[in-house]
Design a protein around this motif. Sequence first.
Motif, PDB file in Angstrom:
ATOM      1  N   GLY A 111       7.176  -7.882 -31.820  1.00 57.32           N
ATOM      2  CA  GLY A 111       5.995  -8.685 -32.107  1.00 57.32           C
ATOM      3  C   GLY A 111       6.146  -9.588 -33.313  1.00 57.32           C
ATOM      4  O   GLY A 111       5.165 -10.144 -33.797  1.00 57.32           O
ATOM      5  N   MET A 112       7.363  -9.757 -33.807  1.00 54.34           N
ATOM      6  CA  MET A 112       7.574 -10.637 -34.955  1.00 54.34           C
ATOM      7  C   MET A 112       9.013 -11.115 -35.002  1.00 54.34           C
ATOM      8  O   MET A 112       9.922 -10.416 -34.587  1.00 54.34           O
ATOM      9  CB  MET A 112       7.198  -9.945 -36.252  1.00 54.34           C
ATOM     10  N   THR A 113       9.180 -12.326 -35.493  1.00 53.89           N
ATOM     11  CA  THR A 113      10.500 -12.901 -35.704  1.00 53.89           C
ATOM     12  C   THR A 113      10.943 -12.547 -37.118  1.00 53.89           C
ATOM     13  O   THR A 113      10.132 -12.052 -37.921  1.00 53.89           O
ATOM     14  CB  THR A 113      10.446 -14.431 -35.555  1.00 53.89           C
ATOM     15  N   PRO A 114      12.200 -12.819 -37.479  1.00 52.72           N
ATOM     16  CA  PRO A 114      12.609 -12.551 -38.861  1.00 52.72           C
ATOM     17  C   PRO A 114      11.770 -13.308 -39.896  1.00 52.72           C
ATOM     18  O   PRO A 114      11.421 -12.765 -40.940  1.00 52.72           O
ATOM     19  CB  PRO A 114      14.070 -13.009 -38.888  1.00 52.72           C
ATOM     20  N   GLY A 115      11.428 -14.554 -39.610  1.00 53.19           N
ATOM     21  CA  GLY A 115      10.584 -15.321 -40.524  1.00 53.19           C
ATOM     22  C   GLY A 115       9.194 -14.735 -40.656  1.00 53.19           C
ATOM     23  O   GLY A 115       8.608 -14.696 -41.731  1.00 53.19           O
ATOM     24  N   MET A 116       8.636 -14.262 -39.547  1.00 54.05           N
ATOM     25  CA  MET A 116       7.325 -13.626 -39.579  1.00 54.05           C
ATOM     26  C   MET A 116       7.371 -12.336 -40.384  1.00 54.05           C
ATOM     27  O   MET A 116       6.439 -12.030 -41.135  1.00 54.05           O
ATOM     28  CB  MET A 116       6.836 -13.325 -38.154  1.00 54.05           C
ATOM     29  N   THR A 117       8.444 -11.587 -40.222  1.00 51.86           N
ATOM     30  CA  THR A 117       8.602 -10.345 -40.974  1.00 51.86           C
ATOM     31  C   THR A 117       8.609 -10.624 -42.474  1.00 51.86           C
ATOM     32  O   THR A 117       7.964  -9.915 -43.249  1.00 51.86           O
ATOM     33  CB  THR A 117       9.899  -9.626 -40.569  1.00 51.86           C
ATOM     34  N   ALA A 118       9.327 -11.664 -42.876  1.00 48.34           N
ATOM     35  CA  ALA A 118       9.415 -12.014 -44.295  1.00 48.34           C
ATOM     36  C   ALA A 118       8.059 -12.409 -44.871  1.00 48.34           C
ATOM     37  O   ALA A 118       7.789 -12.170 -46.052  1.00 48.34           O
ATOM     38  CB  ALA A 118      10.415 -13.148 -44.490  1.00 48.34           C
ATOM     39  N   LEU A 119       7.193 -12.993 -44.053  1.00 48.66           N
ATOM     40  CA  LEU A 119       5.898 -13.472 -44.545  1.00 48.66           C
ATOM     41  C   LEU A 119       4.720 -12.582 -44.175  1.00 48.66           C
ATOM     42  O   LEU A 119       3.566 -12.920 -44.446  1.00 48.66           O
ATOM     43  CB  LEU A 119       5.661 -14.898 -44.063  1.00 48.66           C
ATOM     44  N   GLY A 120       4.985 -11.449 -43.534  1.00 47.57           N
ATOM     45  CA  GLY A 120       3.929 -10.475 -43.278  1.00 47.57           C
ATOM     46  C   GLY A 120       2.984 -10.812 -42.146  1.00 47.57           C
ATOM     47  O   GLY A 120       1.807 -10.459 -42.211  1.00 47.57           O
ATOM     48  N   VAL A 121       3.474 -11.485 -41.113  1.00 47.04           N
ATOM     49  CA  VAL A 121       2.638 -11.777 -39.953  1.00 47.04           C
ATOM     50  C   VAL A 121       3.307 -11.259 -38.685  1.00 47.04           C
ATOM     51  O   VAL A 121       4.513 -11.045 -38.669  1.00 47.04           O
ATOM     52  CB  VAL A 121       2.320 -13.290 -39.808  1.00 47.04           C
ATOM     53  N   ARG A 122       2.493 -11.043 -37.658  1.00 48.51           N
ATOM     54  CA  ARG A 122       3.031 -10.554 -36.390  1.00 48.51           C
ATOM     55  C   ARG A 122       2.210 -11.098 -35.242  1.00 48.51           C
ATOM     56  O   ARG A 122       1.084 -11.551 -35.428  1.00 48.51           O
ATOM     57  CB  ARG A 122       3.025  -9.032 -36.346  1.00 48.51           C
ATOM     58  N   VAL A 123       2.804 -11.042 -34.049  1.00 54.24           N
ATOM     59  CA  VAL A 123       2.124 -11.473 -32.834  1.00 54.24           C
ATOM     60  C   VAL A 123       1.555 -10.232 -32.166  1.00 54.24           C
ATOM     61  O   VAL A 123       2.263  -9.247 -31.981  1.00 54.24           O
ATOM     62  CB  VAL A 123       3.100 -12.196 -31.875  1.00 54.24           C
ATOM     63  N   ALA A 124       0.280 -10.274 -31.808  1.00 54.42           N
ATOM     64  CA  ALA A 124      -0.374  -9.138 -31.152  1.00 54.42           C
ATOM     65  C   ALA A 124      -1.041  -9.604 -29.871  1.00 54.42           C
ATOM     66  O   ALA A 124      -1.602 -10.699 -29.820  1.00 54.42           O
ATOM     67  CB  ALA A 124      -1.418  -8.518 -32.080  1.00 54.42           C
ATOM     68  N   ARG A 125      -0.974  -8.766 -28.860  1.00 56.78           N
ATOM     69  CA  ARG A 125      -1.654  -9.071 -27.599  1.00 56.78           C
ATOM     70  C   ARG A 125      -3.140  -8.799 -27.747  1.00 56.78           C
ATOM     71  O   ARG A 125      -3.554  -7.849 -28.411  1.00 56.78           O
ATOM     72  CB  ARG A 125      -1.074  -8.220 -26.474  1.00 56.78           C
ATOM     73  N   LEU A 126      -3.953  -9.619 -27.117  1.00 55.67           N
ATOM     74  CA  LEU A 126      -5.400  -9.439 -27.190  1.00 55.67           C
ATOM     75  C   LEU A 126      -5.895  -8.296 -26.317  1.00 55.67           C
ATOM     76  O   LEU A 126      -6.988  -7.785 -26.537  1.00 55.67           O
ATOM     77  CB  LEU A 126      -6.117 -10.729 -26.789  1.00 55.67           C
ATOM     78  N   ASP A 127      -5.104  -7.888 -25.341  1.00 57.59           N
ATOM     79  CA  ASP A 127      -5.542  -6.796 -24.476  1.00 57.59           C
ATOM     80  C   ASP A 127      -5.238  -5.426 -25.073  1.00 57.59           C
ATOM     81  O   ASP A 127      -5.506  -4.409 -24.462  1.00 57.59           O
ATOM     82  CB  ASP A 127      -4.943  -6.925 -23.075  1.00 57.59           C
ATOM     83  N   GLY A 128      -4.685  -5.397 -26.304  1.00 53.67           N
ATOM     84  CA  GLY A 128      -4.474  -4.146 -27.008  1.00 53.67           C
ATOM     85  C   GLY A 128      -3.163  -3.444 -26.715  1.00 53.67           C
ATOM     86  O   GLY A 128      -2.878  -2.413 -27.303  1.00 53.67           O
ATOM     87  N   ARG A 129      -2.358  -3.979 -25.824  1.00 49.83           N
ATOM     88  CA  ARG A 129      -1.069  -3.344 -25.547  1.00 49.83           C
ATOM     89  C   ARG A 129      -0.139  -3.516 -26.731  1.00 49.83           C
ATOM     90  O   ARG A 129      -0.256  -4.449 -27.507  1.00 49.83           O
ATOM     91  CB  ARG A 129      -0.456  -3.927 -24.285  1.00 49.83           C
ATOM     92  N   THR A 130       0.816  -2.590 -26.841  1.00 52.84           N
ATOM     93  CA  THR A 130       1.687  -2.562 -28.006  1.00 52.84           C
ATOM     94  C   THR A 130       2.697  -3.693 -28.032  1.00 52.84           C
ATOM     95  O   THR A 130       2.846  -4.372 -29.040  1.00 52.84           O
ATOM     96  CB  THR A 130       2.442  -1.214 -28.063  1.00 52.84           C
ATOM     97  N   PHE A 131       3.424  -3.904 -26.944  1.00 55.51           N
ATOM     98  CA  PHE A 131       4.509  -4.877 -26.926  1.00 55.51           C
ATOM     99  C   PHE A 131       4.053  -6.202 -26.323  1.00 55.51           C
ATOM    100  O   PHE A 131       3.304  -6.225 -25.361  1.00 55.51           O
ATOM    101  CB  PHE A 131       5.699  -4.340 -26.120  1.00 55.51           C
ATOM    102  N   VAL A 132       4.556  -7.287 -26.901  1.00 53.11           N
ATOM    103  CA  VAL A 132       4.257  -8.609 -26.369  1.00 53.11           C
ATOM    104  C   VAL A 132       4.932  -8.761 -25.004  1.00 53.11           C
ATOM    105  O   VAL A 132       4.339  -9.287 -24.079  1.00 53.11           O
ATOM    106  CB  VAL A 132       4.719  -9.715 -27.343  1.00 53.11           C
ATOM    107  N   GLY A 133       6.156  -8.299 -24.877  1.00 67.56           N
ATOM    108  CA  GLY A 133       6.881  -8.353 -23.612  1.00 67.56           C
ATOM    109  C   GLY A 133       7.684  -9.632 -23.463  1.00 67.56           C
ATOM    110  O   GLY A 133       7.363 -10.668 -24.039  1.00 67.56           O
ATOM    111  N   LEU A 134       8.738  -9.545 -22.669  1.00 68.02           N
ATOM    112  CA  LEU A 134       9.656 -10.665 -22.490  1.00 68.02           C
ATOM    113  C   LEU A 134       9.019 -11.892 -21.828  1.00 68.02           C
ATOM    114  O   LEU A 134       9.213 -13.005 -22.324  1.00 68.02           O
ATOM    115  CB  LEU A 134      10.895 -10.206 -21.706  1.00 68.02           C
ATOM    116  N   PRO A 135       8.256 -11.755 -20.741  1.00 66.99           N
ATOM    117  CA  PRO A 135       7.683 -12.971 -20.129  1.00 66.99           C
ATOM    118  C   PRO A 135       6.764 -13.740 -21.080  1.00 66.99           C
ATOM    119  O   PRO A 135       6.844 -14.960 -21.182  1.00 66.99           O
ATOM    120  CB  PRO A 135       6.903 -12.441 -18.926  1.00 66.99           C
TER     121      PRO A 135
END
Length: 175
Positions: A113-137
């Motif tokens: 749920g995060m790229t290396p740049g996102m990790t460095a800046l403290g942000v992440r991608v989250a799904r709105l449906d509450g599932r844990t993983f964003v997933g490949l597609p």
Amino acid sequence: MLTGRLLTLVTVPFGGRHRLDSVTRWTGSWLPGSDRGNTGPPNAPAGYPGERLGLPEQGPGSVAGFGRRASAFGLDLLMSAVLAGMFTAPRLPENWSLLAWVLLTVVPTAAFGMTPGMTALGVRVARLDGRTFVGLPRALLRTVLLFFLVPALITDTDRRGLHDRATGVIVLRYR
């Protein structure tokens, strides 16, 4: 489920979500001047980004600002150029940096749920449906749309770009 109060939401095309009492066209909350995304009375000013999704106004779990997201994107571009340059030195990386950027964006976003740049800046991608993983597609589609930059610059009241709306995700702070 995200944090905060529970809202009765319905999904509409391109990952948009609206309260059942304000279901409108999928463009309702991101067109300039539109108040259809508000959960309050008609013509009420919008609160803070993420309020209608039940997210906190500040701190962990709140919607990431444009500066953090743009800086994370810039860091990812820089890392991919350096990584590609290590393999093509002494020549310039040319299009190999694009391949490195795609790999540095798709794989970590899908898995963590995060790229290396996102990790460095403290942000992440989250799904709105509450599932844990964003997933490949979703990560792949989000990256393809992010490549064109324009979808990331057109945002709604919750600071979600078109690429985030199309994939049903939001970028949140985690620290």
